[in-house]
Structure formats: C-alpha cells, structure tokens
Design a protein around this motif. Structure first.
Motif, PDB file in Angstrom:
ATOM      1  N   VAL A 149      42.219  35.584  35.749  1.00  0.00           N
ATOM      2  CA  VAL A 149      41.018  35.099  35.079  1.00  0.00           C
ATOM      3  C   VAL A 149      40.763  35.944  33.830  1.00  0.00           C
ATOM      4  CG1 VAL A 149      38.570  34.558  35.380  1.00  0.00           C
ATOM      5  CG2 VAL A 149      40.094  34.586  37.363  1.00  0.00           C
ATOM      6  N   LEU A 174      38.556  37.904  31.524  1.00  0.00           N
ATOM      7  CA  LEU A 174      37.218  38.514  31.610  1.00  0.00           C
ATOM      8  C   LEU A 174      36.818  39.225  30.327  1.00  0.00           C
ATOM      9  CD1 LEU A 174      37.077  39.958  35.279  1.00  0.00           C
ATOM     10  CD2 LEU A 174      36.136  37.813  34.415  1.00  0.00           C
ATOM     11  N   PRO A 198      36.863  31.613  32.915  1.00  0.00           N
ATOM     12  CA  PRO A 198      36.136  31.484  34.186  1.00  0.00           C
ATOM     13  C   PRO A 198      35.632  30.059  34.448  1.00  0.00           C
ATOM     14  CG  PRO A 198      35.484  33.500  33.078  1.00  0.00           C
ATOM     15  CD  PRO A 198      36.404  32.781  32.129  1.00  0.00           C
ATOM     16  N   ALA A 250      42.322  39.949  37.572  1.00  0.00           N
ATOM     17  CA  ALA A 250      42.011  40.097  36.157  1.00  0.00           C
ATOM     18  C   ALA A 250      42.718  41.320  35.609  1.00  0.00           C
ATOM     19  CB  ALA A 250      40.500  40.234  35.955  1.00  0.00           C
ATOM     20  N   ASN A 280      31.890  43.202  34.670  1.00  0.00           N
ATOM     21  CA  ASN A 280      33.047  42.283  34.751  1.00  0.00           C
ATOM     22  C   ASN A 280      33.662  42.265  36.157  1.00  0.00           C
ATOM     23  OD1 ASN A 280      34.511  44.737  34.332  1.00  0.00           O
ATOM     24  ND2 ASN A 280      34.464  44.364  32.118  1.00  0.00           N
ATOM     25  N   GLU A 293      31.578  39.995  38.190  1.00  0.00           N
ATOM     26  CA  GLU A 293      31.870  38.601  37.841  1.00  0.00           C
ATOM     27  C   GLU A 293      33.104  38.110  38.601  1.00  0.00           C
ATOM     28  OE1 GLU A 293      32.539  37.830  33.646  1.00  0.00           O
ATOM     29  OE2 GLU A 293      32.784  35.667  34.012  1.00  0.00           O
ATOM     30  N   LEU A 294      34.123  38.977  38.702  1.00  0.00           N
ATOM     31  CA  LEU A 294      35.338  38.588  39.435  1.00  0.00           C
ATOM     32  C   LEU A 294      35.016  38.372  40.919  1.00  0.00           C
ATOM     33  CD1 LEU A 294      38.398  38.110  39.051  1.00  0.00           C
ATOM     34  CD2 LEU A 294      38.745  40.531  39.622  1.00  0.00           C
ATOM     35  N   SER A 295      34.219  39.268  41.487  1.00  0.00           N
ATOM     36  CA  SER A 295      33.819  39.103  42.889  1.00  0.00           C
ATOM     37  C   SER A 295      33.057  37.794  43.094  1.00  0.00           C
ATOM     38  CB  SER A 295      32.908  40.260  43.323  1.00  0.00           C
ATOM     39  OG  SER A 295      33.647  41.441  43.491  1.00  0.00           O
ATOM     40  N   VAL A 340      41.912  39.982  45.876  1.00  0.00           N
ATOM     41  CA  VAL A 340      41.174  39.956  44.613  1.00  0.00           C
ATOM     42  C   VAL A 340      41.587  41.237  43.884  1.00  0.00           C
ATOM     43  CG1 VAL A 340      38.936  39.775  43.476  1.00  0.00           C
ATOM     44  CG2 VAL A 340      39.287  38.663  45.697  1.00  0.00           C
ATOM     45  N   GLY A 362      41.660  43.642  40.946  1.00  0.00           N
ATOM     46  CA  GLY A 362      40.707  43.927  39.875  1.00  0.00           C
ATOM     47  C   GLY A 362      41.310  44.379  38.561  1.00  0.00           C
TER      48      GLY A 362
END
Ligand SMILES: *Cc1c(COP(=O)(O)O)cnc(C)c1O
Length: 364
Positions: free
Chosen positions: A125, A127, A136, A159, A173, A176-178, A195, A197
C-alpha cells in the motif's frame, strides 16, 4: 590476501540479527531478513537464520535462486513486485511475493496453476513515500479481485517508507496501515496473517511505541548488516556497526604541493576539484575507486581524510601516523558504499566462516 576486499563477520551479523529479533518479538513483530545488499549470500543468509529471522527476503529473483541453490529451505519472500518476464521463476522459487499490479497478479495465478502449487501474495500500500504501493482508496477493489484468483493466497498487506522520499514511519502512517488491515478483514471476512510495516527505518517507531497495532512483521537489511538506523544513520544500541568492513591497499604515499597546477577544467567524474587540500601531509593513494565502491560512503580510520576518488584511485591525506606502499587501510561503509562494493567484481568478499569463502556470491 588480495585487496580490495570486504570482510564480513558472520558472528556480528548473527548478533545484530538476534538482538533485533528479540527486541521486536517483545512487541509481537517477526523479522524477515533482507539479503539483497549481500547479493543473496548464503553465508549471510545463514547467519541471519541463526539469529532467528522467520523468513528471508530479497528484491532479486537471481539472489533467491542462488540461496535456494545453496540448500536454504527457509520461506523466501520476493520483496519487489515481480517482473512479468519472471513470474514463472518467482512461482518456482518463492513462497511469497509483494505485489501492486493486477497484470502481474493475474500472471502469477496462471503460472502457479501450471505448477499445481499455490503462491502467496502481500499487497503493498502507498503510504506517502511514493515508491511502490496501491493507493489506499484502491486497496479494497484490488483485494476483491485477488480473492477471486485461483492458486493465489492473500497473506496480507504491507508498506514501505523512507526509501524514496525519506518519509518517516510514524504513529500516523502505521495506524493507517493497521486500520486498512482491519477494514479489509471486516469487508471481506478474511484474516490477514501478515501486516508488514516496513524496513529498517521502522525501528525507531517499532521500538519506541507501546502499541504497534496490527503490524506483525518488519523486513530488515541495513540495520542487521550495518547496525545503524537509516533515518539518521545513528548506531543502534547494542549492535555492531563494523560487521562488514572494506580493506584497501596503499599504492602511493608522497608529500606533494598543496594545490594543483596548470589550467583547471573538469575532473574524471565531473565532481568539483579537491577543495580542502592536504597541506604539508603525505597524500596517500589507495587502489580503490568508483568501480569498487561509492567513495562518499566510506568511513576512514582516524588520521586519514578522503580527498576524492576517480575510477580506480582513492586519494587521501595522512593527517597523523604514516602509510607506506603495501599497507592496508580498513574503512567502514554506509549502505551506498556497501551495495556498490558488494556488486563490484573487483572486490573480493571474505567471511570469517571456517571455509573463509563466500558461498552464494553470484558470479558477476
Ligand atoms: C530493501 C527493502 C527492505 C529492507 O530495507 P533495509 O533498509 O535494508 O532494512 C525492506 N522492504 C523492501 C520493500 C525493500 O525494498
């Protein structure tokens, strides 16, 4: 022993790995050891594995194939979006690839179908660093499509920051990913196992926050190999910054006039001519140049100041002590110097492993 050479201390790489793996495990984060700056060296990969990484990652399929050829059976991740021309090789050698493009995902699905295996993917994604990543707002559509692909398993999202624009991984940021992970899971009733990071630049954030949210993986190369944090290039507590050093040999040592003479035009590589000069000190030339290393990324030992470099000559000033022809000088490296010297066929790579060889080094 011949020079120039990179000396790679595998015990220090193992120590750096274990230190980071342990610190991150306390926060529920696993480590993928990134081998690309070591040219997919099996020796370095094995040191990372001894240090406890849960998987290995590399951006180049050639490096992954070299590690597979050296009998490394650990799960491998291709951390760069596969080239369309390489999807067959990717499906063959890699369990997991990072992706951002539908055309590639569709081809991975077909290639996996032909081999009868499934292939896992992680969607990257964007970011804010403006390197790889799906915007996103377009992630849910992509997830919907990927979930319909045969032979493809959606393992998670991830990301990458700091690499292109220097955007700092921070609470905003990463949150936002979470949140994206949670929303994908709710919308599609799936579980995202990973996930991921980011890279070594995420350590500041990961080690200083209480709540790492859904982030449960980081991909670490530079911090393991060089022991420093790439955001500010500061040493990380408890890590060796000299696991890899570059040794070069002196080929000339003379006292010369402080200033060049004659009309002055461009230099070999177009840099500004030497400004600081060397005064009354000896000018020491090492058999090392732009073809071997990024000279700007060298850290000289005390008493030596680097004045400049052409293709094959590193010109330095001996401000204290002495250097004679034939002497060796040992330098520290930043990431740029490390990558250039690793990929130079002129630089020998030696390790402190019992065989003192460097298995897995691609022939250049
Ligand atoms: C190179 C790379 C990494 C590792 O970066 P380091 O700064 O060496 O830790 C992680 N993820 C991706 C996508 C990369 O390209």
């Amino acid at each position: 022993m011949s020079a120039p050479r990179l000396e790679i201390d595998l015990d220090r790489i193992e120590h750096n790995t274990r230190t980071l793996v342990d610190r991150l495990a306390a926060r529920g984060i696993s480590v993928t050891g990134v081998t690309k700056a070591a040219l997919g060296s099996a020796a370095v990969a094995n040191a990372m594995l001894r240090g406890g990484v849960s998987a290995l990652g590399d951006s180049r399929i050639e490096n992954i194939e070299a590690m597979r050829g050296a009998q490394i059976a650990t799960p491998m991740t291709l951390i760069r979006s596969p080239m369309l021309s390489q999807v067959e090789r990717v499906v063959h050698s890699v369990e997991l690839s990072f992706n951002t493009e539908w055309s590639v995902l569709a081809r991975l699905s077909r290639a996996a179908g032909r081999t009868g295996q499934s292939h896992s993917v992680l969607l990257m994604v964007e970011l804010g660093d403006l390197r790889e990543g799906i915007m996103p707002g377009e992630l849910a559509d992509m997830v919907h499509s990927v979930l319909g692909l045969p032979n493809i398993i959606l393992l998670g999202i991830g990301a990458n920051l700091a690499c292109h624009s220097g955007v700092v991984p921070d609470h905003n940021n990463m949150a936002e990913l979470s949140a994206l992970a949670e929303s994908i899971e709710q919308t599609f009733d799936v579980r995202l196992e990973m996930v991921s990071g980011g890279n070594s630049a995420n350590l500041d954030w990961a080690l200083s926050t209480e709540d790492t949210g859904r982030i449960n993986n980081l991909r670490l190369g530079e911090a393991i190999l060089l022991g420093c944090d790439p955001l500010h290039r500061r040493p990380l507590t408890g890590l060796h910054t000299d696991a890899i050093t570059l040794v070069a040999e002196v080929i000339e040592s003379k006292t010369k006039p402080a200033r060049p003479w004659g009309a002055i035009a461009q230099t070999a590589f177009g840099q500004a001519p030497e400004s600081a000069g060397c005064g009354e000190n000896a000018r020491v030339i090492l058999a090392l140049g732009q073809q071997d290393v990024d000279p700007a990324g060298l850290v000289p030992p005390a008493g030596i100041r680097i004045l400049g470099a052409s293709g094959d000559h590193l010109i330095s000033c001996r401000e204290s002590g002495e250097s004679s022809v034939g002497d060796e000088v040992r330098f520290g490296l930043n990431y740029s110097a490390l990558v250039r010297s690793m990929t130079s066929p002129f630089v020998r790579k030696v390790t402190n492993s019992p065989s003192n060889e460097y298995p897995g080094l691609a022939v250049l």
